[in-house]
Scaffold this motif. Structure first.
Motif, mmCIF file in Angstrom:
data_model
loop_
_atom_site.group_PDB
_atom_site.id
_atom_site.type_symbol
_atom_site.label_atom_id
_atom_site.label_comp_id
_atom_site.label_asym_id
_atom_site.label_seq_id
_atom_site.Cartn_x
_atom_site.Cartn_y
_atom_site.Cartn_z
ATOM 1 N N UNK A 72 0.820 -1.214 0.000
ATOM 2 C CA UNK A 72 0.000 0.000 0.000
ATOM 3 C C UNK A 72 0.852 1.261 0.000
ATOM 4 N N UNK A 73 1.946 1.231 0.755
ATOM 5 C CA UNK A 73 2.806 2.395 0.831
ATOM 6 C C UNK A 73 3.453 2.759 -0.493
ATOM 7 N N UNK A 74 3.576 1.806 -1.386
ATOM 8 C CA UNK A 74 4.105 2.076 -2.719
ATOM 9 C C UNK A 74 2.987 2.464 -3.686
ATOM 10 N N UNK A 75 1.831 1.813 -3.532
ATOM 11 C CA UNK A 75 0.729 2.070 -4.444
ATOM 12 C C UNK A 75 0.126 3.466 -4.263
ATOM 13 N N UNK A 76 0.002 3.911 -3.012
ATOM 14 C CA UNK A 76 -0.672 5.177 -2.736
ATOM 15 C C UNK A 76 -0.042 6.367 -3.452
ATOM 16 N N UNK A 77 1.283 6.547 -3.389
ATOM 17 C CA UNK A 77 1.849 7.700 -4.095
ATOM 18 C C UNK A 77 1.726 7.611 -5.605
ATOM 19 N N UNK A 78 1.749 6.417 -6.162
ATOM 20 C CA UNK A 78 1.560 6.267 -7.606
ATOM 21 C C UNK A 78 0.136 6.659 -7.978
ATOM 22 N N UNK A 79 -0.807 6.193 -7.161
ATOM 23 C CA UNK A 79 -2.211 6.534 -7.364
ATOM 24 C C UNK A 79 -2.398 8.052 -7.321
ATOM 25 N N UNK A 80 -1.821 8.688 -6.300
ATOM 26 C CA UNK A 80 -1.973 10.136 -6.145
ATOM 27 C C UNK A 80 -1.397 10.891 -7.337
ATOM 28 N N UNK A 81 -0.299 10.394 -7.882
ATOM 29 C CA UNK A 81 0.315 11.026 -9.046
ATOM 30 C C UNK A 81 -0.628 11.009 -10.239
#
Length: 227
Positions: free
Chosen positions: A69-78
């Protein structure tokens, strides 16, 4: 309902022809010109933000099936942030078909990141209501295209990364200083410096303070090391 020539051509650009064209008209109607008889796109914007969020959450998970999740969240936000939506809106020339009040027209509303991003979200909602989630998903994935595959492996924003870097070394958080603001109100250019307590700094320039701060933080990160 018969669409204008401009909106009809716009349908071709987005790759979706509306069965209910009134949805497209509403999606392109900004609140500066909306009225009781001409509903604006704010409610559609609210819905489109959620539809886009679902589509991108699925996309980033599918792109990397081992990421936490910690990797997915910033990609999602981008991928879902207003700047990304506005970038896609420019790609399809959405600004050309926005229905704006005179005040927004004279201040360059068709080029404003916020208005373009909102319009893109409203358009996604209009497609969703017109044809369902599967069609909305297909249009979004096609328009976002390579942005999904190319989103940075660790897309945490540069300001967060820089602050964590400083805190890990017992330093106070970086400071951000506006060095210059140029250009007209509808198309400003900000130059901002990010400074560390030890005197090191980086500079960035962009059309918004937020983006300029990110650019400055990124420039500073490229200068610092782990020593």
């Amino acid at each position: 309902m018969k669409l204008s020539r401009e909106l009809d051509a716009f349908q071709a650009r987005i790759g979706h022809r509306f069965a209910r064209p009134e949805l497209l008209v509403r999606a392109m109607t900004h609140s500066s010109i909306g009225s009781l008889t001409r509903p604006d796109n704010q409610r559609l914007e609210f819905l489109g933000d959620r539809v886009l969020g679902l589509v991108m959450a699925e996309a980033v998970m599918g792109e990397d099936r081992t990421a936490e999740e910690g990797q997915l969240a910033p990609r999602f936000n981008t991928l879902v942030r207003k700047e990304a939506c506005a970038d896609v809106a420019r790609q399809i020339d959405l600004g050309a078909v926005l229905k704006l009040g005179k005040s927004e027209q004279v201040t360059g509303g068709r080029r404003k990141t916020a208005l373009l991003g909102d319009g893109m979200e409203a358009l996604i909602a209009a497609i969703y209501l017109d044809a369902g989630l599967d069609v909305a998903r297909e249009v979004v994935l096609r328009l976002w295209g390579e942005r999904i595959a190319q989103v940075e492996h660790d897309a945490r924003d540069a300001k967060t990364t820089l602050q964590e870097w400083a805190q890990a070394r017992g330093m106070t958080p970086p400071r951000y200083e506006v060095l210059n603001r140029a250009g007209p109100d509808h198309a400003p250019v900000f130059r901002i410096a990010a400074r560390l307590a030890d005197g090191r700094f980086g500079e960035g320039e962009a059309a918004s303070k937020r983006a300029a701060e990110q650019a400055a933080a990124k420039a500073l990160l490229s200068e610092v090391d782990d020593g």
